[in-house]
Design a protein around this motif. Structure first.
Motif, PDB file in Angstrom:
ATOM      1  N   GLU A 129      12.696   7.671  11.122  1.00  0.00           N
ATOM      2  CA  GLU A 129      13.261   6.407  11.603  1.00  0.00           C
ATOM      3  C   GLU A 129      13.358   6.298  13.120  1.00  0.00           C
TER       4      GLU A 129
ATOM      5  N   ALA B 127      11.916   2.282   3.818  1.00  0.00           N
ATOM      6  CA  ALA B 127      12.342   0.895   3.677  1.00  0.00           C
ATOM      7  C   ALA B 127      11.195   0.000   4.147  1.00  0.00           C
TER       8      ALA B 127
ATOM      9  N   ILE C  53       9.655  -2.190   6.477  1.00  0.00           N
ATOM     10  CA  ILE C  53       9.947  -2.461   7.898  1.00  0.00           C
ATOM     11  C   ILE C  53       9.875  -3.965   8.191  1.00  0.00           C
TER      12      ILE C  53
ATOM     13  N   GLU D  34      15.447   9.406   1.361  1.00  0.00           N
ATOM     14  CA  GLU D  34      16.876   9.175   1.089  1.00  0.00           C
ATOM     15  C   GLU D  34      17.091   8.893  -0.404  1.00  0.00           C
TER      16      GLU D  34
ATOM     17  N   LYS E 161      -7.458  -5.141  12.218  1.00  0.00           N
ATOM     18  CA  LYS E 161      -7.795  -6.446  11.632  1.00  0.00           C
ATOM     19  C   LYS E 161      -8.642  -7.240  12.623  1.00  0.00           C
TER      20      LYS E 161
ATOM     21  N   PRO F  21       0.791  -1.233   0.000  1.00  0.00           N
ATOM     22  CA  PRO F  21       0.000   0.000   0.000  1.00  0.00           C
ATOM     23  C   PRO F  21       0.827   1.289   0.000  1.00  0.00           C
TER      24      PRO F  21
ATOM     25  N   GLY G  92      13.662   5.873   3.931  1.00  0.00           N
ATOM     26  CA  GLY G  92      14.372   5.491   2.713  1.00  0.00           C
ATOM     27  C   GLY G  92      13.781   6.152   1.475  1.00  0.00           C
TER      28      GLY G  92
ATOM     29  N   ALA H   8       7.154   5.285   1.227  1.00  0.00           N
ATOM     30  CA  ALA H   8       7.061   5.579   2.675  1.00  0.00           C
ATOM     31  C   ALA H   8       8.246   5.039   3.449  1.00  0.00           C
TER      32      ALA H   8
ATOM     33  N   GLY I  65      19.320   5.085   7.497  1.00  0.00           N
ATOM     34  CA  GLY I  65      20.433   4.172   7.233  1.00  0.00           C
ATOM     35  C   GLY I  65      20.854   4.157   5.776  1.00  0.00           C
TER      36      GLY I  65
ATOM     37  N   ARG J  34      -1.109  -1.075  13.756  1.00  0.00           N
ATOM     38  CA  ARG J  34      -1.788  -1.321  12.488  1.00  0.00           C
ATOM     39  C   ARG J  34      -2.611  -2.609  12.523  1.00  0.00           C
TER      40      ARG J  34
ATOM     41  N   ARG K  88      -1.282   5.846  -3.906  1.00  0.00           N
ATOM     42  CA  ARG K  88      -1.546   7.023  -3.079  1.00  0.00           C
ATOM     43  C   ARG K  88      -0.313   7.749  -2.551  1.00  0.00           C
TER      44      ARG K  88
HETATM   45  C1  3H9 Z   1      13.560   3.381   6.801  1.00  0.00           C
HETATM   46  O1  3H9 Z   1      13.122   3.856   5.793  1.00  0.00           O
HETATM   47  C2  3H9 Z   1      15.010   3.109   7.037  1.00  0.00           C
HETATM   48  C3  3H9 Z   1      15.865   3.742   5.981  1.00  0.00           C
HETATM   49  O2  3H9 Z   1      16.633   4.761   6.550  1.00  0.00           O
HETATM   50  C4  3H9 Z   1      16.719   2.736   5.236  1.00  0.00           C
HETATM   51  C5  3H9 Z   1      17.584   1.879   6.075  1.00  0.00           C
HETATM   52  C6  3H9 Z   1      18.493   0.922   5.326  1.00  0.00           C
HETATM   53  N1  3H9 Z   1       7.175  -0.827   5.564  1.00  0.00           N
HETATM   54  O3  3H9 Z   1      -0.006   3.569   8.477  1.00  0.00           O
HETATM   55  P1  3H9 Z   1      -1.000   2.984   7.562  1.00  0.00           P
HETATM   56  C7  3H9 Z   1       2.074  -0.609   5.921  1.00  0.00           C
HETATM   57  S1  3H9 Z   1      12.534   2.902   8.054  1.00  0.00           S
HETATM   58  C8  3H9 Z   1       6.284  -1.808   5.543  1.00  0.00           C
HETATM   59  O4  3H9 Z   1      -2.222   2.403   8.124  1.00  0.00           O
HETATM   60  P2  3H9 Z   1      -1.646   5.573   6.513  1.00  0.00           P
HETATM   61  C9  3H9 Z   1       1.363  -0.691   7.247  1.00  0.00           C
HETATM   62  O5  3H9 Z   1       1.888  -1.712   8.047  1.00  0.00           O
HETATM   63  C10 3H9 Z   1      10.923   3.342   7.488  1.00  0.00           C
HETATM   64  N2  3H9 Z   1       4.950  -1.600   5.672  1.00  0.00           N
HETATM   65  O6  3H9 Z   1      -1.396   4.007   6.407  1.00  0.00           O
HETATM   66  C11 3H9 Z   1      -0.048  -0.950   6.791  1.00  0.00           C
HETATM   67  O7  3H9 Z   1      -0.152  -2.326   6.454  1.00  0.00           O
HETATM   68  P3  3H9 Z   1      -1.529  -3.118   6.645  1.00  0.00           P
HETATM   69  C12 3H9 Z   1      10.682   4.793   7.575  1.00  0.00           C
HETATM   70  C13 3H9 Z   1       4.540  -0.351   5.832  1.00  0.00           C
HETATM   71  O8  3H9 Z   1      -2.172   5.992   5.195  1.00  0.00           O
HETATM   72  C14 3H9 Z   1      -0.168  -0.144   5.502  1.00  0.00           C
HETATM   73  O9  3H9 Z   1       1.170   0.073   5.069  1.00  0.00           O
HETATM   74  N3  3H9 Z   1       9.294   5.090   7.228  1.00  0.00           N
HETATM   75  C15 3H9 Z   1       5.438   0.710   5.866  1.00  0.00           C
HETATM   76  O10 3H9 Z   1      -2.433   5.900   7.738  1.00  0.00           O
HETATM   77  C16 3H9 Z   1      -0.847   1.175   5.662  1.00  0.00           C
HETATM   78  O11 3H9 Z   1      -0.214   1.895   6.715  1.00  0.00           O
HETATM   79  C17 3H9 Z   1       8.338   5.122   8.150  1.00  0.00           C
HETATM   80  O12 3H9 Z   1       8.574   4.957   9.330  1.00  0.00           O
HETATM   81  C18 3H9 Z   1       6.806   0.444   5.713  1.00  0.00           C
HETATM   82  N4  3H9 Z   1       7.722   1.427   5.724  1.00  0.00           N
HETATM   83  O13 3H9 Z   1      -0.214   6.207   6.723  1.00  0.00           O
HETATM   84  C19 3H9 Z   1       6.959   5.409   7.643  1.00  0.00           C
HETATM   85  N5  3H9 Z   1       4.737   1.848   6.062  1.00  0.00           N
HETATM   86  O14 3H9 Z   1      -2.525  -2.439   5.762  1.00  0.00           O
HETATM   87  C20 3H9 Z   1       5.987   4.426   8.220  1.00  0.00           C
HETATM   88  C21 3H9 Z   1       3.450   1.487   6.120  1.00  0.00           C
HETATM   89  O15 3H9 Z   1      -1.184  -4.505   6.292  1.00  0.00           O
HETATM   90  N6  3H9 Z   1       4.643   4.575   7.674  1.00  0.00           N
HETATM   91  N7  3H9 Z   1       3.310   0.170   5.983  1.00  0.00           N
HETATM   92  O16 3H9 Z   1      -1.858  -2.943   8.100  1.00  0.00           O
HETATM   93  C22 3H9 Z   1       3.828   5.576   8.005  1.00  0.00           C
HETATM   94  O17 3H9 Z   1       4.157   6.490   8.737  1.00  0.00           O
HETATM   95  C23 3H9 Z   1       2.430   5.512   7.455  1.00  0.00           C
HETATM   96  O18 3H9 Z   1       2.185   4.195   7.049  1.00  0.00           O
HETATM   97  C24 3H9 Z   1       2.154   6.452   6.263  1.00  0.00           C
HETATM   98  C25 3H9 Z   1       0.741   6.143   5.698  1.00  0.00           C
HETATM   99  C26 3H9 Z   1       2.188   7.912   6.736  1.00  0.00           C
HETATM  100  C27 3H9 Z   1       3.136   6.259   5.153  1.00  0.00           C
END
Ligand code: 3H9
Length: 707
Positions: free
Chosen positions: A130, A64, A66, A110, A288, A23, A107, A62, A138, A284, A58
């Motif tokens: 992060e 790496a 996770i 980045e 469910k 997503p 990421g 967002a 990272g 999250r 959309r």
């Molecule tokens: C990183 O990037 C490290 C780097 O420096 C590189 C290092 C090497 N990964 O929140 P929602 C899923 S660390 C996997 O309800 P919204 C979430 O689990 C990352 N899955 O939507 C959910 O799954 P499900 C830094 C992800 O519209 C679905 O997407 N980035 C990830 O309310 C919908 O999520 C962050 O910390 C992900 N990165 O909000 C951003 N992100 O439907 C983390 C989301 O199965 N994400 N999912 O339950 C957010 O802050 C919010 O999801 C976002 C959308 C604002 C993007």
């Protein structure tokens, strides 16, 4: 060039690379591999002069994936190193433009910073969040971001993790252009222009003009560290992020990246990161709900109504207004309604003063709240919320009145924190429409809403309530209808033991200090004073009949109530309060406690800090495990989400159930049994705790089994 996840297509000489990994287009290893292939193909293709990188669906990207961090932590995969790929991107001979809509986070940002240019829609956001997962950027974020915005601003962004709106990102130099109209078309036009201009395309890693020097950054970074120590108490990653960013001005780029990677690895393998990543997914997972179809259509709330204009009712009214939903607010006591509206006004005025919202927004929101003396217009409401004080008879009377006026599809919600939804539902002819919506005080601030399912509550009402919680910007967690539901039911033993501890020799301030050092947002006695000693007293009156003879009960709180020491509101409770509302230890309370213990024959002794944690937190955990076993919470992670969002439990401990796993269930059970020997029946270990130990399992594995 096609693949399922990343696609390269030629748009009139511009190669458009679209990432389509719903997503949120997370950068999984697979996505990265495909991105690299598309970039190489685009660079080689003579028919392409420039490249645009865009997200399908959309959002941009967002961050790496996770989920892959979890695999790294489990030893099932190695962590990908993105640096070589990002450097190759920067070295590309053709201009690369990142076209951002939705979010470019972690990421995602980045990656965008390794492009030569960044354009975005006006409603996009960018950031390095992060540290909210216990890690630091990272993939060069701590080295490229300071080259765009300066070390101090970058350190702030990486440490605090708050995203920036596109306009602010443009001002700071992260974005090169805000695109009005179609993003892709705008980005293609921008890319063509840059390709035509030829020349060198800027490589972020080579820009050193904004970095400053160690000396010029020192004092601002020291101030930032001070702020971080306060606002991110006990957390390691935010300070580590400042260190990593600071190094950008001290080390050459590649060395800075190696340093970043070292710090990143240390953070990733910490308890803090494991706990925060757990909290991310747990929050999250609460949506469910077995048996509720995700796709089931949920009628959206157009109009709301609330009965009860006290602190809770007024706060809930603000939640609706903040989400743009018109709300009618009534109270049987006209002066209470007046006070409620005054509080609402003050709250909004404060938000304007602090610059959180504009005066226009404040006016608009206040205009959505309509105070009225009666139920006029309630027949049009899609939801009616009862928010009067905890008295079953009164609540039933109010629900009977709802029944008479509400339209057929209306959700009838009670904001009760302890009373039975099933009992309340007996007052109406349509119990399937009745649900508990337990908001937390102050309702306009706290993120948690317990959605309480009664025996008769319809699935559509649950689905609507969960959707409403999301729309109000809250985390809705479904709980069963037991005494105190999940959150308060676990608070009772926690509070009970805290009071026993003071009777046995601790002071309220000692208990509170130990709990806040543990990471709780507030000590339990300070919480009681804030909520009101009378509020807890009223609840006790409702449930006196449940008290068991011969079972110890706390002795001091009722006396405080009788002395009109009702907490902050009367300037005295467990503590004394001055103008600044800071709790001050009160010798009068110490004497009262000592005298009470003497009369009850409770010997007083020195209480260790360790005992305070075990008696309060382990008692809370034991009750949580019981709740899980009885099915009143769907998952251990749901309990954690409740405690992290409504009860000030430290997020870096992942919530009480996650914390229990990190301490070890066997250790907890051993201590519980020791307290059982010393204090009796109240310390009976939860049956599930013993079962899990016997099977060598954890509370997390209990959740996994249920997936
Ligand atoms: C990183 O990037 C490290 C780097 O420096 C590189 C290092 C090497 N990964 O929140 P929602 C899923 S660390 C996997 O309800 P919204 C979430 O689990 C990352 N899955 O939507 C959910 O799954 P499900 C830094 C992800 O519209 C679905 O997407 N980035 C990830 O309310 C919908 O999520 C962050 O910390 C992900 N990165 O909000 C951003 N992100 O439907 C983390 C989301 O199965 N994400 N999912 O339950 C957010 O802050 C919010 O999801 C976002 C959308 C604002 C993007």
């Amino acid at each position: 060039m096609m693949s399922e996840l990343v696609e390269l297509s030629n748009h009139d000489g511009v190669g458009v690379i679209t990432v389509e990994n719903p997503p949120v287009n997370a950068l999984s290893s697979m996505v990265l591999n495909l991105l690299e292939r598309c970039l190489l193909a685009g660079e080689k293709d003579p028919a392409i002069q420039a490249l645009v990188l865009i997200g399908g669906g959309r959002t941009f990207i967002a961050g790496a994936d996770i989920n892959e961090f979890l695999e790294v932590l489990a030893g099932r995969r190695a962590l990908a190193d993105l640096h070589p790929f990002l450097a190759r991107m920067e070295d590309c001979s053709k201009p690369i433009v990142a076209a951002i809509h939705g979010s470019a986070l972690g990421g995602g940002l980045e990656l965008a910073m390794a492009a030569h240019y960044r354009v975005a829609t006006s409603d996009a956001q960018v950031g390095q969040p992060e540290t909210r997962l216990g890690i630091i950027p990272g993939a060069g974020g701590t080295q490229r971001l300071p080259r765009l915005v300066g070390v101090v601003k970058a350190a702030e962004m990486c440490a605090l993790g708050s995203p920036l709106k596109a306009s602010a990102a443009f001002e700071l130099g992260i974005l090169d252009e805000i695109i009005t109209g179609d993003l892709l078309a705008g980005a293609i036009a921008f890319a063509k222009k840059k390709a035509r201009q030829g020349a060198q395309h800027p490589k972020t890693r080579e820009r050193n003009d904004k970095l400053g020097s160690a000396e010029s950054n020192a004092s601002a970074l020291a101030a930032l560290r001070g702020e971080v120590r306060k606002s991110r108490k006990n957390l390691n990653a935010p300070l580590a992020a400042v260190d990593a960013v600071e190094a950008a001005a001290l080390l050459p780029f590649d060395e800075g990246c190696r340093n970043e990677r070292k710090i990143f690895d240390q953070c990733l393998f910490s308890l803090e990161a494991r706990a925060l990543i757990h909290a991310f997914f747990a929050e999250r997972a609460v949506t469910k709900i077995p048996g509720l179809q995700k796709a089931a259509p949920v009628a959206s709330v157009q109009q709301a109504a609330i009965v009860g204009a006290g602190t809770m009712g007024a706060g809930i009214a603000m939640c609706f207004a903040n989400a743009g939903i018109p709300v009618r607010l009534t109270d049987q006591d006209p002066s209470a309604l007046e006070r409620g509206m005054k509080n609402i006004r003050q709250n909004y005025d404060n938000s304007v003063k602090r610059g959180r919202i504009s005066a226009e927004v404040s006016e608009h929101r206040q205009g959505l709240i309509r105070p009225q003396p009666d139920h006029d217009g309630f027949e049009n409401a899609d939801i009616i919320v009862e928010a009067v004080f905890e008295n079953l008879a009164l609540k039933k009377q109010i629900f009977a009145a709802f029944d008479a006026v509400a339209k057929a599809g209306c959700v009838l919600a009670s904001n009760t924190s302890t009373l039975s939804i099933d009992e309340i539902a007996l007052a109406v002819s349509r119990p399937a429409r009745v649900v508990g919506l337990h908001f937390f005080s102050p309702a306009n601030v706290m993120r948690l809403v317990e959605v309480v399912r009664g025996q008769a509550t319809g699935s559509d009402v649950i689905a609507s309530s969960m959707a409403l919680a999301k729309r109000l910007g809250k985390v809705g967690v479904l709980v069963g209808n037991c005494f105190g539901f999940v959150g308060n039911r676990m608070m009772f033993p926690y509070m009970r033991e805290a009071q026993f501890l003071v009777e046995e020799g601790a002071t309220p301030e000692q208990v509170d200090a130990v709990l806040t050092d543990f990471g709780m947002a507030m000590g339990i006695f300070a919480v009681d004073d804030m909520a009101g000693i009378d509020v807890a007293w009223r609840v006790r009156q409702e449930f006196r009949h449940l008290e068991q003879p011969g079972v110890r009960k706390p002795l001091v709180a009722d006396q405080l109530y009788a002395m009109n020491r009702l907490g902050q509101k009367t300037g005295k409770g467990w503590y004394r309060y001055g103008e600044d509302r800071k709790p001050v230890p009160d010798p009068e309370v110490h004497s009262l406690i000592e005298e009470t213990a003497r009369k009850a024959g409770i010997p007083r002794r020195r209480i260790s800090n360790e005992e305070i944690i075990e008696r309060t937190i382990f008692a809370m955990i034991n009750e949580g495990v019981r709740i899980l076993d009885e099915g009143y919470a769907l998952r251990a992670g749901d309990i954690d989400t409740i405690y992290l969002n409504g009860y000030g439990f430290p997020n870096y401990r992942g919530g009480p159930m996650w914390y229990a796993d990190t301490v070890g269930l066997r250790t907890i059970s051993t201590r519980i049994k020791e307290y059982q020997r010393a204090h009796g029946k109240l310390w009976e270990p939860a049956a599930l705790l013993e079962r899990l130990i016997a099977e060598g399992r954890t509370l997390s594995s209990w959740d996994e089994q249920k997936q």
